[in-house]
Design a protein around this motif. Structure first.
Motif, PDB file in Angstrom:
ATOM      1  N   LYS A 118       0.867  -1.180   0.000  1.00 44.81           N
ATOM      2  CA  LYS A 118       0.000   0.000   0.000  1.00 44.81           C
ATOM      3  C   LYS A 118       0.902   1.227   0.000  1.00 44.81           C
ATOM      4  O   LYS A 118       1.679   1.421   0.931  1.00 44.81           O
ATOM      5  N   ARG A 119       0.751   2.034  -1.013  1.00 46.68           N
ATOM      6  CA  ARG A 119       1.607   3.205  -1.145  1.00 46.68           C
ATOM      7  C   ARG A 119       0.736   4.462  -1.150  1.00 46.68           C
ATOM      8  O   ARG A 119      -0.263   4.512  -1.866  1.00 46.68           O
ATOM      9  N   GLN A 120       1.145   5.427  -0.366  1.00 43.12           N
ATOM     10  CA  GLN A 120       0.356   6.648  -0.243  1.00 43.12           C
ATOM     11  C   GLN A 120       1.058   7.815  -0.906  1.00 43.12           C
ATOM     12  O   GLN A 120       2.201   8.132  -0.583  1.00 43.12           O
ATOM     13  N   LEU A 121       0.365   8.449  -1.842  1.00 39.55           N
ATOM     14  CA  LEU A 121       0.814   9.681  -2.462  1.00 39.55           C
ATOM     15  C   LEU A 121       0.005  10.837  -1.884  1.00 39.55           C
ATOM     16  O   LEU A 121      -0.974  10.625  -1.165  1.00 39.55           O
ATOM     17  N   TRP A 122       0.408  12.079  -2.210  1.00 39.55           N
ATOM     18  CA  TRP A 122      -0.288  13.249  -1.697  1.00 39.55           C
ATOM     19  C   TRP A 122      -0.661  14.164  -2.857  1.00 39.55           C
ATOM     20  O   TRP A 122       0.191  14.514  -3.678  1.00 39.55           O
ATOM     21  N   LEU A 123      -1.923  14.544  -2.908  1.00 38.72           N
ATOM     22  CA  LEU A 123      -2.414  15.483  -3.912  1.00 38.72           C
ATOM     23  C   LEU A 123      -2.638  16.835  -3.233  1.00 38.72           C
ATOM     24  O   LEU A 123      -3.527  16.980  -2.391  1.00 38.72           O
ATOM     25  N   TYR A 124      -1.809  17.816  -3.582  1.00 44.52           N
ATOM     26  CA  TYR A 124      -1.917  19.165  -3.019  1.00 44.52           C
ATOM     27  C   TYR A 124      -2.666  20.069  -3.993  1.00 44.52           C
ATOM     28  O   TYR A 124      -2.522  19.943  -5.225  1.00 44.52           O
ATOM     29  N   TYR A 125      -3.407  21.044  -3.444  1.00 46.88           N
ATOM     30  CA  TYR A 125      -4.143  21.989  -4.286  1.00 46.88           C
ATOM     31  C   TYR A 125      -4.565  23.182  -3.432  1.00 46.88           C
ATOM     32  O   TYR A 125      -4.377  23.189  -2.209  1.00 46.88           O
ATOM     33  N   GLY A 126      -5.100  24.203  -4.098  1.00 46.09           N
ATOM     34  CA  GLY A 126      -5.639  25.353  -3.379  1.00 46.09           C
ATOM     35  C   GLY A 126      -4.797  26.605  -3.452  1.00 46.09           C
ATOM     36  O   GLY A 126      -5.180  27.637  -2.908  1.00 46.09           O
ATOM     37  N   ASN A 127      -3.632  26.561  -4.123  1.00 44.95           N
ATOM     38  CA  ASN A 127      -2.797  27.756  -4.270  1.00 44.95           C
ATOM     39  C   ASN A 127      -3.328  28.575  -5.448  1.00 44.95           C
ATOM     40  O   ASN A 127      -3.120  28.229  -6.606  1.00 44.95           O
ATOM     41  N   LYS A 128      -3.982  29.684  -5.158  1.00 42.33           N
ATOM     42  CA  LYS A 128      -4.621  30.490  -6.196  1.00 42.33           C
ATOM     43  C   LYS A 128      -3.608  31.198  -7.089  1.00 42.33           C
ATOM     44  O   LYS A 128      -3.971  31.696  -8.163  1.00 42.33           O
ATOM     45  N   ASN A 129      -2.350  31.268  -6.690  1.00 41.32           N
ATOM     46  CA  ASN A 129      -1.328  31.951  -7.478  1.00 41.32           C
ATOM     47  C   ASN A 129      -0.380  30.974  -8.178  1.00 41.32           C
ATOM     48  O   ASN A 129       0.652  31.392  -8.715  1.00 41.32           O
ATOM     49  N   ALA A 130      -0.722  29.699  -8.175  1.00 40.08           N
ATOM     50  CA  ALA A 130       0.180  28.700  -8.738  1.00 40.08           C
ATOM     51  C   ALA A 130       0.117  28.708 -10.256  1.00 40.08           C
ATOM     52  O   ALA A 130      -0.938  28.956 -10.868  1.00 40.08           O
TER      53      ALA A 130
END
Length: 591
Positions: A118-130
């Protein structure tokens, strides 16, 4: 002070659970306020894949059930994917991002993937200036020489997604907006795609090759080509997948279901030729590919027109492992058990999770209830540890006593009178419940010998001895059962105490909403979530206590049975000894 102490207590318990452990990782970048765990499960609970997979490109589907599109940019430019360590960005690209309809598909390059993990990745989001973080070309490894999503606008030639730019010289005849993944190429018996020959597509004789594509055959009758290059043809014959290499033909045993999407794969490793259907080997034969040159044709060939749809065509100049084909089939197919996105987001401002946010909303009455449940749990754990240690010592001491008891055979005497008894062994026997029962029986016999001599014991005397020994058994059982009532209180009372806290918390939440006159989910949800922590505390108190009580009770029952059997054996033997001492031995007549 009390609230801070309570927070540490609850955190200490929660940190042992997988949910909290996942949210304890450091935050990658403070400019991204949200993240979601993405789990790639190749274990038996997920994809059930074995063997090394290696670097592979996996599909991640986003929808309103696992992603809040309103928290991200409208085009998904702020999306970032991090590896398991939470620090290493992974190459990815977006095939489709439709915020209006809450649907998106991402392709993520996952390095060194293995089966059974079982491998866990991370999905980041929410930076309005990206700025846009997609990198299409780096998503694919150097061995992938061509890849096609067919996501181009109508009339535009199909483009290769890899850095090789092996673009088709024409557009697909028609487009299906809702293929197995996103857009798909529709073929109607004519207008096949032609991909010109390039140096990156050069394949000498015996070279390895892997082809994978999703196929939906609308009219499976006849022989239809899906992929053609020189002497190599991969297609379906009356719905049955086949591969034709010159005059050599390998063919699956079963036909594809008309109108259903199926992944089709072909692998040549220089020694064997294999055909895969939905990631499972369907046919194989020994052999190697001849030299392949010239253009590639997708979706039909002269004399072999194709009627149906294609999606996600990939061509590699290496023999991909079977585990990779199976992983791709499972991740991209409709029934995906391989890749899951958590339904709850984590906020950077809340310390990497929602736990402490909910804890901060706990009312005073719920804090008292939670503290009471945790206090009972601590007492129950202490009882379980203390009682388990006492039982273990008793069992070990009983073993030592029984070894010495059996060595006495028929001549039973007090353990202090036994020759060769070391002080350590004697101390151990004195801690044995059976040893205390034995010494009581011996003392009772000595009392009767002092009064009646060596006369046989009457029935009343035997029963009196048994009663004295039984009294010791009762005392030993009382020692074993002592404090177990705390476990029964935790089992029966913990859930009710927690439920009381939840009811009071919910009542206070609704009362506060009524007073404020603001009825919305943001006003109600935190209070109800905090109130439910009281029920969690009650169950946390009861469940370990239940398991511990059942375990200890079974051990105590076993010890009680052992003592009961030993009492019968001891009293019977003592009565026999008295009779034997009273009866002179029979002398043999002289010869």
């Amino acid at each position: 002070m009390g609230r801070k102490f309570l927070a540490w207590l609850i955190a200490l318990i929660a940190i042992t659970t997988p949910a909290f452990a996942q949210t304890s990782g450091g935050w990658w970048n403070k400019d991204w306020p949200y993240r979601r765990p993405v789990t790639v499960d190749t274990s038996p609970t997920g994809g059930n894949i074995s063997g090394a997979i290696g670097r592979t490109v996996l599909l991640v589907r986003l929808h309103d059930g696992n992603f809040t599109f309103g928290d991200a940019l409208e085009n998904g430019a702020d999306l970032r994917v991090l590896d398991t360590d939470g620090k290493t960005p992974l190459p990815f690209h977006i095939e489709r991002y439709d915020a209006a309809n809450s649907i998106a598909t991402l392709w993520v390059s996952v390095p060194s993937l293995n089966g059974g993990e079982k491998r866990q990745l991370w999905l980041y989001y929410g930076n309005k200036n990206a700025s846009a973080g997609s990198n299409v070309a780096q998503t694919y490894d150097p061995d992938t020489v061509a890849a096609y999503h067919f996501s181009e606008a109508a009339g535009k030639p199909a483009g290769d997604l890899t850095a090789n730019a092996n673009n088709a010289q024409n557009a697909v005849p028609a487009i299906d907006e809702n293929g197995v993944i996103a857009r798909a190429a529709r073929f109607q018996g004519q207008g096949e795609l032609v991909i010109p020959a390039t140096p990156s597509l050069a394949m000498p004789a015996g070279a390895p090759l892997t082809l994978s594509t999703w196929v939906k055959a609308d009219q499976p009758a006849g022989e239809q080509a899906i992929f053609t290059r020189g002497p190599l043809i991969v297609g379906i014959a009356n719905g049955v997948p086949f591969a034709l290499i010159g005059t050599q033909r390998i063919q699956a045993a079963a036909a594809l279901k008309p109108g259903e999407w199926t992944q089709l794969g072909f692998v040549a490793d220089g020694q064997n030729l294999r055909l895969y259907v939905s990631g499972v080997e369907a046919a194989a034969a020994a052999g190697a590919l001849p030299a392949l040159d010239g253009s590639i044709t997708l979706g039909g060939a002269p004399g072999r027109p194709f009627t149906g749809e294609l999606d996600e065509v990939r061509l590699s100049r290496t023999a991909r492992p079977a585990a990779m084909l199976l992983a791709s089939a499972q991740a991209e197919g409709p029934s995906n058990k391989l890749v899951t996105v958590a339904g709850t987001a984590e906020r950077q401002s809340s310390g990497g999770g929602t736990f402490f946010y909910v804890l901060s909303k706990v009312e005073l009455i719920d804090a008292f209830i939670i503290g009471l449940c945790l206090f009972i749990l601590v007492l129950a754990v202490l009882v379980m540890i203390t009682k388990s240690n006492y039982i273990n010592r008793s069992v070990r001491a009983n073993r030592v006593f029984l070894r010495r008891f059996r060595s006495l055979h028929e001549d039973l005497v007090g353990m202090k009178q036994v020759e060769g008894m070391s002080p350590r062994e004697l101390a151990t026997i004195e801690r044995a419940p059976l040893g205390r029962i034995y010494e009581t029986g011996i003392d009772e016999l000595e009392v009767r010998r002092a009064v009646r001599g060596k006369r046989p014991l009457s029935g009343e005397s035997v029963e009196a001895m048994r009663a004295a020994v039984d009294a010791v058994v009762v005392e030993e059982n009382q020692k074993l059962d002592r404090w177990l009532v705390l476990l029964t209180i935790a089992i029966s009372g913990g859930p009710f105490i927690g439920l009381l806290g939840t009811v009071l918390g919910v009542m206070n939440t609704f009362a506060g909403v009524a007073q404020a006159g603001d009825v919305n989910v943001n006003a109600i949800a935190p209070g109800i979530a905090a109130a439910l922590m009281a029920t969690i505390a009650g169950l946390t108190c009861a469940i370990p206590s239940l398991f511990g009580y059942n375990y200890l009770n079974s051990r105590i029952s076993s010890l009680s049975d052992e003592m009961r059997v030993f009492v019968d054996r001891l009293i019977t033997r003592l009565a026999e000894m008295q009779i034997e001492d009273a009866t002179p031995p029979v002398l043999q007549a002289a010869e």
